[in-house]
Design a protein around this motif. Structure first.
Motif, PDB file in Angstrom:
ATOM      1  N   PRO A 189     -47.670 -39.379  82.420  1.00 51.78           N
ATOM      2  CA  PRO A 189     -48.243 -38.050  82.211  1.00 51.78           C
ATOM      3  C   PRO A 189     -47.304 -36.960  82.729  1.00 51.78           C
ATOM      4  O   PRO A 189     -46.612 -37.156  83.722  1.00 51.78           O
ATOM      5  CB  PRO A 189     -49.538 -38.079  83.008  1.00 51.78           C
ATOM      6  N   TRP A 190     -47.309 -35.836  82.044  1.00 57.65           N
ATOM      7  CA  TRP A 190     -46.470 -34.713  82.442  1.00 57.65           C
ATOM      8  C   TRP A 190     -47.286 -33.698  83.223  1.00 57.65           C
ATOM      9  O   TRP A 190     -48.510 -33.669  83.134  1.00 57.65           O
ATOM     10  CB  TRP A 190     -45.865 -34.063  81.205  1.00 57.65           C
ATOM     11  N   THR A 191     -46.573 -32.868  83.985  1.00 59.65           N
ATOM     12  CA  THR A 191     -47.201 -31.827  84.791  1.00 59.65           C
ATOM     13  C   THR A 191     -46.503 -30.503  84.510  1.00 59.65           C
ATOM     14  O   THR A 191     -45.496 -30.457  83.797  1.00 59.65           O
ATOM     15  CB  THR A 191     -47.085 -32.136  86.295  1.00 59.65           C
ATOM     16  N   LYS A 192     -46.984 -29.436  85.130  1.00 59.68           N
ATOM     17  CA  LYS A 192     -46.356 -28.123  84.981  1.00 59.68           C
ATOM     18  C   LYS A 192     -44.955 -28.099  85.577  1.00 59.68           C
ATOM     19  O   LYS A 192     -44.122 -27.277  85.190  1.00 59.68           O
ATOM     20  CB  LYS A 192     -47.212 -27.045  85.639  1.00 59.68           C
ATOM     21  N   GLU A 193     -44.686 -28.993  86.506  1.00 57.01           N
ATOM     22  CA  GLU A 193     -43.372 -29.058  87.149  1.00 57.01           C
ATOM     23  C   GLU A 193     -42.475 -30.122  86.530  1.00 57.01           C
ATOM     24  O   GLU A 193     -41.261 -30.081  86.681  1.00 57.01           O
ATOM     25  CB  GLU A 193     -43.517 -29.350  88.645  1.00 57.01           C
ATOM     26  N   ASP A 194     -43.054 -31.105  85.877  1.00 56.07           N
ATOM     27  CA  ASP A 194     -42.307 -32.228  85.311  1.00 56.07           C
ATOM     28  C   ASP A 194     -42.753 -32.435  83.867  1.00 56.07           C
ATOM     29  O   ASP A 194     -43.807 -33.007  83.612  1.00 56.07           O
ATOM     30  CB  ASP A 194     -42.564 -33.494  86.133  1.00 56.07           C
ATOM     31  N   TYR A 195     -41.949 -31.919  82.942  1.00 50.90           N
ATOM     32  CA  TYR A 195     -42.299 -31.976  81.525  1.00 50.90           C
ATOM     33  C   TYR A 195     -41.044 -32.248  80.705  1.00 50.90           C
ATOM     34  O   TYR A 195     -39.921 -32.139  81.209  1.00 50.90           O
ATOM     35  CB  TYR A 195     -42.963 -30.666  81.090  1.00 50.90           C
ATOM     36  N   PRO A 196     -41.196 -32.600  79.434  1.00 52.77           N
ATOM     37  CA  PRO A 196     -40.046 -32.897  78.590  1.00 52.77           C
ATOM     38  C   PRO A 196     -39.112 -31.687  78.451  1.00 52.77           C
ATOM     39  O   PRO A 196     -39.573 -30.538  78.383  1.00 52.77           O
ATOM     40  CB  PRO A 196     -40.664 -33.240  77.229  1.00 52.77           C
ATOM     41  N   VAL A 197     -37.830 -31.945  78.407  1.00 49.30           N
ATOM     42  CA  VAL A 197     -36.821 -30.892  78.283  1.00 49.30           C
ATOM     43  C   VAL A 197     -37.066 -30.041  77.042  1.00 49.30           C
ATOM     44  O   VAL A 197     -36.801 -28.840  77.043  1.00 49.30           O
ATOM     45  CB  VAL A 197     -35.404 -31.520  78.239  1.00 49.30           C
ATOM     46  N   SER A 198     -37.597 -30.633  75.998  1.00 51.50           N
ATOM     47  CA  SER A 198     -37.828 -29.898  74.757  1.00 51.50           C
ATOM     48  C   SER A 198     -38.837 -28.756  74.915  1.00 51.50           C
ATOM     49  O   SER A 198     -38.921 -27.880  74.055  1.00 51.50           O
ATOM     50  CB  SER A 198     -38.305 -30.847  73.661  1.00 51.50           C
ATOM     51  N   LEU A 199     -39.550 -28.706  76.016  1.00 57.32           N
ATOM     52  CA  LEU A 199     -40.535 -27.650  76.246  1.00 57.32           C
ATOM     53  C   LEU A 199     -40.014 -26.532  77.147  1.00 57.32           C
ATOM     54  O   LEU A 199     -40.720 -25.569  77.407  1.00 57.32           O
ATOM     55  CB  LEU A 199     -41.805 -28.239  76.871  1.00 57.32           C
ATOM     56  N   LYS A 200     -38.769 -26.617  77.591  1.00 58.48           N
ATOM     57  CA  LYS A 200     -38.261 -25.678  78.590  1.00 58.48           C
ATOM     58  C   LYS A 200     -38.178 -24.234  78.110  1.00 58.48           C
ATOM     59  O   LYS A 200     -38.266 -23.318  78.914  1.00 58.48           O
ATOM     60  CB  LYS A 200     -36.901 -26.123  79.110  1.00 58.48           C
ATOM     61  N   ASN A 201     -38.016 -23.994  76.811  1.00 57.46           N
ATOM     62  CA  ASN A 201     -37.877 -22.627  76.310  1.00 57.46           C
ATOM     63  C   ASN A 201     -39.187 -21.987  75.886  1.00 57.46           C
ATOM     64  O   ASN A 201     -39.204 -20.868  75.396  1.00 57.46           O
ATOM     65  CB  ASN A 201     -36.890 -22.594  75.142  1.00 57.46           C
ATOM     66  N   PHE A 202     -40.295 -22.671  76.095  1.00 61.24           N
ATOM     67  CA  PHE A 202     -41.592 -22.116  75.764  1.00 61.24           C
ATOM     68  C   PHE A 202     -42.104 -21.241  76.902  1.00 61.24           C
ATOM     69  O   PHE A 202     -41.808 -21.490  78.067  1.00 61.24           O
ATOM     70  CB  PHE A 202     -42.615 -23.235  75.499  1.00 61.24           C
ATOM     71  N   MET A 203     -42.889 -20.238  76.551  1.00 66.11           N
ATOM     72  CA  MET A 203     -43.575 -19.445  77.564  1.00 66.11           C
ATOM     73  C   MET A 203     -44.537 -20.394  78.295  1.00 66.11           C
ATOM     74  O   MET A 203     -45.044 -21.343  77.702  1.00 66.11           O
ATOM     75  CB  MET A 203     -44.343 -18.295  76.919  1.00 66.11           C
ATOM     76  N   ALA A 204     -44.809 -20.118  79.551  1.00 64.83           N
ATOM     77  CA  ALA A 204     -45.610 -21.026  80.376  1.00 64.83           C
ATOM     78  C   ALA A 204     -46.960 -21.394  79.767  1.00 64.83           C
ATOM     79  O   ALA A 204     -47.313 -22.581  79.747  1.00 64.83           O
ATOM     80  CB  ALA A 204     -45.788 -20.449  81.778  1.00 64.83           C
ATOM     81  N   PRO A 205     -47.743 -20.451  79.230  1.00 62.94           N
ATOM     82  CA  PRO A 205     -49.045 -20.863  78.675  1.00 62.94           C
ATOM     83  C   PRO A 205     -48.912 -21.827  77.492  1.00 62.94           C
ATOM     84  O   PRO A 205     -49.709 -22.755  77.355  1.00 62.94           O
ATOM     85  CB  PRO A 205     -49.682 -19.542  78.223  1.00 62.94           C
ATOM     86  N   VAL A 206     -47.891 -21.617  76.675  1.00 61.31           N
ATOM     87  CA  VAL A 206     -47.680 -22.489  75.515  1.00 61.31           C
ATOM     88  C   VAL A 206     -47.204 -23.856  75.983  1.00 61.31           C
ATOM     89  O   VAL A 206     -47.666 -24.895  75.503  1.00 61.31           O
ATOM     90  CB  VAL A 206     -46.676 -21.850  74.521  1.00 61.31           C
ATOM     91  N   ARG A 207     -46.288 -23.858  76.942  1.00 65.32           N
ATOM     92  CA  ARG A 207     -45.798 -25.120  77.496  1.00 65.32           C
ATOM     93  C   ARG A 207     -46.941 -25.899  78.146  1.00 65.32           C
ATOM     94  O   ARG A 207     -47.080 -27.106  77.936  1.00 65.32           O
ATOM     95  CB  ARG A 207     -44.697 -24.848  78.522  1.00 65.32           C
ATOM     96  N   ASN A 208     -47.794 -25.206  78.885  1.00 65.36           N
ATOM     97  CA  ASN A 208     -48.914 -25.872  79.543  1.00 65.36           C
ATOM     98  C   ASN A 208     -49.888 -26.461  78.532  1.00 65.36           C
ATOM     99  O   ASN A 208     -50.419 -27.557  78.734  1.00 65.36           O
ATOM    100  CB  ASN A 208     -49.629 -24.904  80.489  1.00 65.36           C
ATOM    101  N   LYS A 209     -50.119 -25.750  77.428  1.00 67.95           N
ATOM    102  CA  LYS A 209     -50.997 -26.271  76.373  1.00 67.95           C
ATOM    103  C   LYS A 209     -50.357 -27.505  75.741  1.00 67.95           C
ATOM    104  O   LYS A 209     -51.034 -28.500  75.482  1.00 67.95           O
ATOM    105  CB  LYS A 209     -51.263 -25.191  75.326  1.00 67.95           C
ATOM    106  N   ALA A 210     -49.051 -27.473  75.509  1.00 67.98           N
ATOM    107  CA  ALA A 210     -48.355 -28.633  74.935  1.00 67.98           C
ATOM    108  C   ALA A 210     -48.453 -29.830  75.879  1.00 67.98           C
ATOM    109  O   ALA A 210     -48.666 -30.965  75.429  1.00 67.98           O
ATOM    110  CB  ALA A 210     -46.897 -28.290  74.653  1.00 67.98           C
ATOM    111  N   ILE A 211     -48.312 -29.596  77.168  1.00 65.46           N
ATOM    112  CA  ILE A 211     -48.436 -30.668  78.164  1.00 65.46           C
ATOM    113  C   ILE A 211     -49.841 -31.258  78.118  1.00 65.46           C
ATOM    114  O   ILE A 211     -50.010 -32.484  78.119  1.00 65.46           O
ATOM    115  CB  ILE A 211     -48.098 -30.136  79.576  1.00 65.46           C
ATOM    116  N   GLU A 212     -50.834 -30.400  78.058  1.00 62.31           N
ATOM    117  CA  GLU A 212     -52.229 -30.846  77.993  1.00 62.31           C
ATOM    118  C   GLU A 212     -52.473 -31.718  76.753  1.00 62.31           C
ATOM    119  O   GLU A 212     -53.069 -32.798  76.839  1.00 62.31           O
ATOM    120  CB  GLU A 212     -53.130 -29.618  77.961  1.00 62.31           C
ATOM    121  N   ILE A 213     -51.988 -31.258  75.618  1.00 62.53           N
ATOM    122  CA  ILE A 213     -52.173 -32.004  74.361  1.00 62.53           C
ATOM    123  C   ILE A 213     -51.409 -33.325  74.399  1.00 62.53           C
ATOM    124  O   ILE A 213     -51.942 -34.372  74.037  1.00 62.53           O
ATOM    125  CB  ILE A 213     -51.731 -31.151  73.161  1.00 62.53           C
TER     126      ILE A 213
END
Length: 69
Positions: free
Chosen positions: A2-26
């Protein structure tokens, strides 16, 4: 894994935080259903972008590279 707000796939690094967090959740939900990581990331990214567009939110950081569609 599972990913977290601090540890997520590199492909999500350029997203704004709310979008990245939603992607992590999904993506985490898809992983819990037994989906492969690479497929979960791809689906979660697309769905998070749609989620943000539907809310008029900015999707990528200002310095993010152009995305070809």
């Amino acid at each position: 894994m599972p990913w977290t707000k601090e540890d997520y796939p590199v492909s999500l690094k350029n997203f704004m935080a709310p979008v990245r967090n939603k992607a992590i959740e999904i993506a985490n939900a898809l992983l819990n259903e037994g989906m492969a990581e690479d497929r979960a990331i791809a689906i979660a990214t697309t769905k998070a972008e749609e989620w943000a567009e539907n809310r008029g939110m900015k999707i990528r950081k200002a310095n993010a590279p152009e995305v070809k569609k």
